[in-house]
Every structure is written in structure tokens, then in C-alpha cells.
Design a protein around this motif. Sequence first.
Motif, mmCIF file in Angstrom:
data_model
loop_
_atom_site.group_PDB
_atom_site.id
_atom_site.type_symbol
_atom_site.label_atom_id
_atom_site.label_comp_id
_atom_site.label_asym_id
_atom_site.label_seq_id
_atom_site.Cartn_x
_atom_site.Cartn_y
_atom_site.Cartn_z
ATOM 1 N N VAL A 87 -8.689 22.380 11.083
ATOM 2 C CA VAL A 87 -7.792 22.603 12.106
ATOM 3 C C VAL A 87 -6.535 21.983 11.894
ATOM 4 O O VAL A 87 -5.413 22.647 11.566
ATOM 5 N N ALA A 88 -6.356 20.802 11.464
ATOM 6 C CA ALA A 88 -5.327 19.983 11.768
ATOM 7 C C ALA A 88 -5.587 18.418 11.104
ATOM 8 O O ALA A 88 -6.761 18.226 11.420
ATOM 9 N N LYS A 96 -6.234 10.770 12.036
ATOM 10 C CA LYS A 96 -7.038 11.776 12.856
ATOM 11 C C LYS A 96 -7.027 13.060 11.886
ATOM 12 O O LYS A 96 -6.008 13.727 11.453
ATOM 13 N N VAL A 97 -8.369 13.770 12.146
ATOM 14 C CA VAL A 97 -8.331 15.121 11.628
ATOM 15 C C VAL A 97 -9.169 15.702 13.043
ATOM 16 O O VAL A 97 -9.803 15.384 13.648
ATOM 17 N N TRP A 98 -8.770 17.271 12.861
ATOM 18 C CA TRP A 98 -9.503 18.027 13.852
ATOM 19 C C TRP A 98 -9.964 19.168 13.023
ATOM 20 O O TRP A 98 -9.455 19.892 12.420
ATOM 21 N N LEU A 99 -11.500 19.394 13.551
ATOM 22 C CA LEU A 99 -12.272 20.301 13.092
ATOM 23 C C LEU A 99 -12.756 21.509 14.031
ATOM 24 O O LEU A 99 -12.560 21.160 15.062
ATOM 25 N N GLN A 100 -13.116 22.598 13.446
ATOM 26 C CA GLN A 100 -13.465 23.861 14.350
ATOM 27 C C GLN A 100 -14.974 24.309 13.989
ATOM 28 O O GLN A 100 -15.051 24.284 12.936
ATOM 29 N N THR A 146 -0.160 18.266 10.587
ATOM 30 C CA THR A 146 -0.404 19.418 9.615
ATOM 31 C C THR A 146 -1.546 20.544 10.213
ATOM 32 O O THR A 146 -2.417 19.929 10.425
ATOM 33 N N VAL A 147 -1.262 21.726 10.207
ATOM 34 C CA VAL A 147 -2.096 22.564 11.063
ATOM 35 C C VAL A 147 -2.461 23.714 10.038
ATOM 36 O O VAL A 147 -1.642 24.115 9.111
ATOM 37 N N GLN A 148 -3.822 24.310 10.105
ATOM 38 C CA GLN A 148 -4.071 25.455 9.478
ATOM 39 C C GLN A 148 -2.935 26.667 9.728
ATOM 40 O O GLN A 148 -2.401 26.726 10.786
#
Length: 257
Positions: A184-185, A220-224, A114-116
Amino acid sequence: MNSHEIDYQILGDSIQIVEVELDPDETVIAEAGAMVYMEQGISFETKMGDGSRPDEGFFGKLLSAGSRIITGESAFMTHFTHRGVGKGHVAFAAPYPGTIVPLDLSNHPQNTITVQKDGFLCAALGTNISVTFNKRLGSGLVGGEGFILQKLVGDGMAFIHAGGTVIEKTLYNEELRVDTGCVVAFESGISFDVQRAGSLKSMIFGGEGLFLATLKGTGKVWLQSMPIRKLIQAIAPYGKNNDKGSSSILGEFLSSD
């Protein structure tokens, strides 16, 4: 539909480009306007939909296009196909400075990320791109971000982009609170919500905004580090000062005649 098996390389540092290598008849899909260059033999076609359901009827494609308009994206996607011989290359760039993150969807739970809403850049043909909504309507709307998201499903490569530096974290039945614009995702094992940021005093004077995103679960999570909202806020005052300065100089010039 199995995704096309594409190769790639990411070029650059702070403003990156992803160059995709295609074999004959392989296709990559991308957001409209993302292409930087393409070599001889690559043809492109603008279509309604991502092409993951070739037998889908017109109304299904229309519904999908309508949902993309809600996210602020174009109703159409561009399909780039190698029609020549040997290898062909096409490259894509994000609309603002940052980092491109390659994701092999087959390596993630339920083949899903899932993505912004503006995070998708391009993907192998066969990837399904759909709109999903934060289940908590009120918190999503009040928080200002995180209500409308995109879901990527497939078994091939997909590429997302983020502003500034990307931080990848793995949660093990844990909770992480984040600035709403910095998400981000995240994988399917993570739940996403937007909640009030502490007490009334901290919300008003803390400088961290009124709401925080809460990521909870395992995955997992991805941040900006620099969402586009913060980038615009940072440069906006300089734009106003320049406009005032230009107006003042113009006024003095006109009055001197």
C-alpha cells in the motif's frame, strides 16, 4: 506552502468513511468522486492540480495532470473549502471495501510517503501529490504492479485507503518480500523492487504469482490483505456462472413459445 490543519474522524469498520472537519477558509483536496456528503457552507471546485504550488503556471499544472492520467486517475482534483462560519464537515469514502489509513506527513522522514497508484484518497491543502516510477523499468513492467507509484509530500494530514485489513510493519535494515498487489505505502527509507518469485516450478505451481515485491531498508511499510486485483479475481467466476445461468434460462423461456 504549509498544509491546512484539519481535524477528522474515521467512521465504520470494513467499509470506512473519513469525515474531515474544516474551520472557515480551510480546504481539503480529494480524488474526483470520493465525496460522500458535505454540510452547508462547504463549497467545492474542480481544479487541475493539488494546489500545493499556487504560483505554478499553466504548463506545470498540465504536466502534473498528464502524469496523473498515466496512473489511471482523473486529471483533476476536487477542492472542498468551508465558506461558512463555525465548523463544517465533508466526508470521503474509498471506491472499494477496505480500510482508511490516516498519515500525518510531518511525522515521517522527509515528510514523504510513497503510495500505490490508486491508494490516495484525500489530504489537507498544501500536500503535493506527484507521480514517481519504479527505477527498475523492466521488473516493474513484468511484475504488472508497482511500476507507477504516487508520492505524497507535505506537513499535514493525508489519507490513503487499502483493501481488506491493513498491516503496518517497521523494518530495521531488513528485507520483506510481499505479493506485488499487497503493498500500500512505504516511507522514504525503504527501497522497492519487483523480483522473480523463486524457481520456475514454484512460479508456475506455487499459486503465489510470478513476481514478488521486495521492500528493503529502514522505515515503515503498510500492506493490504485484499488488493482490488484479488477481489476481482475472486468474484469473477461467480459472475460468469450467473451470466451462463441467465442465458440458459432465457434460452429455455424463448424456446417454449
